[in-house]
Design a protein around this motif. Structure first.
Motif, mmCIF file in Angstrom:
data_model
loop_
_atom_site.group_PDB
_atom_site.id
_atom_site.type_symbol
_atom_site.label_atom_id
_atom_site.label_comp_id
_atom_site.label_asym_id
_atom_site.label_seq_id
_atom_site.Cartn_x
_atom_site.Cartn_y
_atom_site.Cartn_z
ATOM 1 N N LEU A 161 35.278 18.057 -5.416
ATOM 2 C CA LEU A 161 34.099 18.884 -5.114
ATOM 3 C C LEU A 161 34.239 19.658 -3.807
ATOM 4 O O LEU A 161 34.893 19.185 -2.878
ATOM 5 N N TRP A 163 31.988 21.697 -0.515
ATOM 6 C CA TRP A 163 30.903 21.202 0.328
ATOM 7 C C TRP A 163 29.615 21.997 0.224
ATOM 8 O O TRP A 163 28.614 21.636 0.815
ATOM 9 N N ASN A 164 29.611 23.080 -0.509
ATOM 10 C CA ASN A 164 28.429 23.947 -0.392
ATOM 11 C C ASN A 164 27.184 23.437 -1.126
ATOM 12 O O ASN A 164 26.077 23.632 -0.655
ATOM 13 N N LYS A 187 35.737 12.861 -6.123
ATOM 14 C CA LYS A 187 36.025 12.960 -4.683
ATOM 15 C C LYS A 187 35.179 14.081 -4.080
ATOM 16 O O LYS A 187 35.421 15.249 -4.326
ATOM 17 N N GLU A 190 35.273 16.251 2.264
ATOM 18 C CA GLU A 190 35.233 15.498 3.524
ATOM 19 C C GLU A 190 34.112 16.005 4.442
ATOM 20 O O GLU A 190 33.669 15.295 5.341
ATOM 21 N N THR A 239 36.374 22.425 -8.001
ATOM 22 C CA THR A 239 35.638 23.565 -7.459
ATOM 23 C C THR A 239 35.977 23.660 -5.985
ATOM 24 O O THR A 239 35.868 22.669 -5.263
ATOM 25 N N GLY A 240 36.392 24.832 -5.566
ATOM 26 C CA GLY A 240 36.758 25.004 -4.165
ATOM 27 C C GLY A 240 37.443 26.341 -3.961
ATOM 28 O O GLY A 240 37.319 27.252 -4.784
ATOM 29 N N GLY A 241 38.197 26.423 -2.894
ATOM 30 C CA GLY A 241 38.840 27.684 -2.534
ATOM 31 C C GLY A 241 40.021 28.019 -3.448
ATOM 32 O O GLY A 241 40.631 27.121 -4.048
ATOM 33 N N THR A 244 43.465 26.347 -2.545
ATOM 34 C CA THR A 244 43.510 24.939 -2.964
ATOM 35 C C THR A 244 43.636 24.862 -4.481
ATOM 36 O O THR A 244 44.371 24.015 -5.012
ATOM 37 N N LEU A 263 36.693 28.790 -8.600
ATOM 38 C CA LEU A 263 37.213 29.146 -7.265
ATOM 39 C C LEU A 263 36.310 30.150 -6.547
ATOM 40 O O LEU A 263 35.123 30.207 -6.802
ATOM 41 N N CYS A 296 29.600 30.495 -3.936
ATOM 42 C CA CYS A 296 30.771 31.166 -4.496
ATOM 43 C C CYS A 296 30.397 32.492 -5.135
ATOM 44 O O CYS A 296 31.190 33.413 -5.179
ATOM 45 N N GLU A 397 37.111 36.708 0.706
ATOM 46 C CA GLU A 397 35.877 35.927 0.685
ATOM 47 C C GLU A 397 35.577 35.416 2.091
ATOM 48 O O GLU A 397 36.457 34.839 2.735
HETATM 49 P P1 NAD Z 1 38.438 23.659 -0.366
HETATM 50 O O1 NAD Z 1 39.332 24.244 -1.367
HETATM 51 O O2 NAD Z 1 38.873 23.630 1.045
HETATM 52 O O3 NAD Z 1 38.090 22.147 -0.711
HETATM 53 C C1 NAD Z 1 37.526 21.792 -1.956
HETATM 54 C C2 NAD Z 1 37.882 20.361 -2.254
HETATM 55 O O4 NAD Z 1 39.286 20.264 -2.445
HETATM 56 C C3 NAD Z 1 37.539 19.363 -1.155
HETATM 57 O O5 NAD Z 1 37.062 18.178 -1.759
HETATM 58 C C4 NAD Z 1 38.886 19.112 -0.484
HETATM 59 O O6 NAD Z 1 38.976 17.851 0.114
HETATM 60 C C5 NAD Z 1 39.820 19.215 -1.662
HETATM 61 N N1 NAD Z 1 41.203 19.573 -1.321
HETATM 62 C C6 NAD Z 1 41.637 20.338 -0.301
HETATM 63 N N2 NAD Z 1 42.997 20.437 -0.335
HETATM 64 C C7 NAD Z 1 43.410 19.727 -1.409
HETATM 65 C C8 NAD Z 1 44.683 19.446 -1.990
HETATM 66 N N3 NAD Z 1 45.815 19.929 -1.474
HETATM 67 N N4 NAD Z 1 44.721 18.683 -3.104
HETATM 68 C C9 NAD Z 1 43.604 18.204 -3.656
HETATM 69 N N5 NAD Z 1 42.369 18.417 -3.150
HETATM 70 C C10 NAD Z 1 42.266 19.176 -2.044
HETATM 71 O O7 NAD Z 1 37.075 24.448 -0.596
HETATM 72 P P2 NAD Z 1 35.747 24.328 0.242
HETATM 73 O O8 NAD Z 1 36.031 25.017 1.527
HETATM 74 O O9 NAD Z 1 35.223 22.943 0.242
HETATM 75 O O10 NAD Z 1 34.723 25.180 -0.636
HETATM 76 C C11 NAD Z 1 34.561 26.501 -0.446
HETATM 77 C C12 NAD Z 1 35.262 27.283 -1.526
HETATM 78 O O11 NAD Z 1 34.827 26.823 -2.822
HETATM 79 C C13 NAD Z 1 34.928 28.739 -1.494
HETATM 80 O O12 NAD Z 1 36.088 29.518 -1.704
HETATM 81 C C14 NAD Z 1 33.976 28.927 -2.655
HETATM 82 O O13 NAD Z 1 33.932 30.217 -3.179
HETATM 83 C C15 NAD Z 1 34.464 27.925 -3.625
HETATM 84 N N6 NAD Z 1 33.402 27.522 -4.549
HETATM 85 C C16 NAD Z 1 33.508 27.937 -5.839
HETATM 86 C C17 NAD Z 1 32.515 27.615 -6.745
HETATM 87 C C18 NAD Z 1 32.626 28.060 -8.184
HETATM 88 O O14 NAD Z 1 31.977 27.490 -9.027
HETATM 89 N N7 NAD Z 1 33.443 29.035 -8.505
HETATM 90 C C19 NAD Z 1 31.419 26.845 -6.353
HETATM 91 C C20 NAD Z 1 31.356 26.442 -5.028
HETATM 92 C C21 NAD Z 1 32.370 26.778 -4.136
#
Ligand code: NAD
Length: 503
Positions: A161, A163-164, A187, A190, A239-241, A244, A263, A296, A397
């Motif tokens: 997951l 953090w937003n 997970k 953090e 869901t994340g960057g 990643t 993403l 996002c 972004e």
């Molecule tokens: P992030 O990618 O830094 O982290 C997301 C998750 O991935 C965290 O739990 C982190 O601990 C984990 N992570 C980081 N590195 C990893 C690795 N090497 N292997 C496995 N897990 C790892 O993203 P963030 O900064 O928490 O969230 C912001 C990003 O998420 C923004 O880019 C946003 O646009 C995107 N987002 C997308 C959506 C969507 O549905 N498209 C929704 C919410 C957020």
């Protein structure tokens, strides 16, 4: 959960256990990490940290619960009943959860308590209902064969997951995965581990069998990577960057695991000159400034028709300056804090790059001057104009309360610019002309297009990205395809079995 004594004049909440196999267990290393309150910049909670060994333990618990446990074999209606109970308990605890979410994440309480928590319960209710509708087909191959398909759960799902919107993102993943009969290792980020652990208590109370849901906070390169690479995981939902997400896709490819990625985005929000300017400004502001810009789908690129551009920009700037930024727990606050300091620093750096590259800063561009919130991770809502599409703030972004306003006149030029980013998550179109709205929506490369509205998300409607915004859809019936796999069953019903070895 216990409350420890004082540290730096702050009472720290302690979440010193991981939720594995239905029990609250010590992390293998005994390590803990601090979660700062974004409104103060001070730690407010300490949380057990999962390392590789803990992830292994959690995955094995989920594996055992999948292979031997009652979850996937119980009546789908029974799974639905437990999911519905989870929804009820989330509603029951919603005030407390909203406060915790706001304290850990920095989002204004009017958003977490007023909007998100009531909606989150609906995710569990909707997928509870769908659990009983997962079914196969009979395929009429020929008279000698009866062939049917079954939709079976994929197995153990690793959910990672951002953090937003921690509890909402958890619902996006848990509700369909569990409805389909999978087991889960979750997970949280953090930066926002607290409410996921609170959810563990509620999951236990709801009556899920041990090991069906396991919750393991930790860091990305430790716990996240170990989870994505674990050989006993069948599917990763992330869901994340975008960077990643690419890593996760590599890990998944190595293990031939299913993967779905939600993403980042850099979404266009387009305002035509036939739309009421005041309403469009409200829509544009809600599209970018909700959650302090940390969504996002944020409508971070506004395209405004030439004929209303000046009037629109003046009003947007005036109204942006009136947004009440402050203590997220105060109901009067309209914009809370950025979730983490690194995000605040990234926003500052991006804003500076906009200024350096010649964009015109119309308002904001810095943290607020209010002394009461000076130590928190706050940033003023910010408007840029006079941009060129190749500037970094027009392409990358920012994930903060920063909007760039562009001028357009012709449709072809508009579409070219609107699609000219690597992302394709969402888009908005504001016009009274239905033909134009639908024509434009067909040409936009985005997973969601909102017409005369923005940022509508519903449990029943598929959501996900085009291009570098990811693949796989969450929500709606469609997401169940990602959490199930087809088994084809062939039955020979002929009187004569044909023997290929008969002489
Ligand atoms: P992030 O990618 O830094 O982290 C997301 C998750 O991935 C965290 O739990 C982190 O601990 C984990 N992570 C980081 N590195 C990893 C690795 N090497 N292997 C496995 N897990 C790892 O993203 P963030 O900064 O928490 O969230 C912001 C990003 O998420 C923004 O880019 C946003 O646009 C995107 N987002 C997308 C959506 C969507 O549905 N498209 C929704 C919410 C957020």
């Amino acid at each position: 959960m216990t409350i420890l004594g004082k540290k730096d004049d702050c009472e720290l909440k302690v979440y010193d256990r991981l939720f594995i196999g239905g029990e609250w267990v010590e992390p293998s290393t005994g390590n803990r990490f601090e979660s700062p309150n974004p409104a103060t910049g001070e730690p407010w909670a300490v949380v057990a940290e999962s390392r590789e060994e803990d992830i292994d333990r959690a995955v094995r618990a989920a594996r055992k619960a999948f292979d031997n446990g009652p979850w996937q074999t119980m009546a789908a209606s029974e799974r639905g009943r437990i999911l519905r109970r989870l929804g009820d308990l989330i509603l029951k605890h919603s005030d407390r959860l909203a406060k915790l979410e706001t304290t850990d994440n920095g989002k204004a309480i009017r958003e977490t308590g007023g909007v998100e928590l009531p909606a989150i319960a609906q995710w569990y209710y909707y997928f509870a209902g769908l659990a009983e509708t997962i079914e196969g087909k009979t395929i009429p191959v020929n008279n000698d064969l009866h062939v049917h398909t079954m939709r079976e759960p994929v197995g153990v799902c690793g959910c990672i997951l951002p953090w937003n919107s921690p509890l909402l993102m958890a619902a996006f993943k848990l509700a369909p995965a569990l409805a389909a009969g999978n087991t889960v290792v979750l997970k949280p980020s953090e930066h926002t581990p607290v409410t996921a652990l609170e959810l563990g208590h509620i999951i236990k109370e709801a009556g899920f069998p041990p090991g069906v849901v396991n919750i393991v906070p930790g860091f990305g390169t430790g716990a996240g990577k170990a989870l994505a690479q674990h050989p006993l995981i069948d599917k990763i939902t992330f869901t994340g960057g975008t960077e990643t997400g690419k890593q996760i896709a590599h890990y998944a490819a190595d293990g031939v695991k299913r993967v779905s990625l939600e993403l980042g985005g850099k979404s266009p929000n387009i305002i035509f000159d036939d739309y009421d300017v005041e309403e469009a400004v409200t829509g544009a502001m809600a599209g970018i400034f909700v959650a302090a810009g940390q969504t996002c789908v944020a409508g971070s690129r506004l395209f405004v028709h030439d004929r209303i551009y000046d009037e629109f920009l003046d009003l947007l700037v005036k109204r942006t300056q009136q947004i009440r930024v402050g203590n997220p727990l105060d109901l009067e606050t309209q914009m809370g804090a950025q979730t983490c300091n690194s995000q605040l620093e990234k926003i500052k750096e991006m804003v500076q790059s906009g200024i350096d590259q010649g964009a015109c800063l119309m308002t904001g561009g810095k943290p607020p001057e209010n002394a009461e919130i000076a130590s928190g991770y706050f940033f003023l809502p910010t408007v840029f104009s006079g941009l060129k599409t190749e500037m970094r703030i027009a392409q990358e972004e920012i994930f903060g309360p920063v909007v760039s306003v562009f001028r357009f006149s012709g449709e072809d030029e508009l579409i070219e610019k609107a699609n000219d980013v690597k992302y394709g998550l969402a888009a908005g179109v504001w016009t009274r002309d239905i033909k134009r709205a639908l024509r434009i929506s067909r040409r936009l490369k985005a997973g969601s297009v909102w017409i005369n509205c923005y940022r509508k998300i519903n449990w029943a409607v598929p959501f996900g990205g085009f291009k570098m915004s990811g693949y796989g859809r969450e929500n709606g019936r469609e997401v169940l395809d990602l959490y199930t796999q087809t088994k084809s069953v062939w039955v020979d019903i002929s009187e004569d079995y044909s023997d290929p070895y008969r002489s």
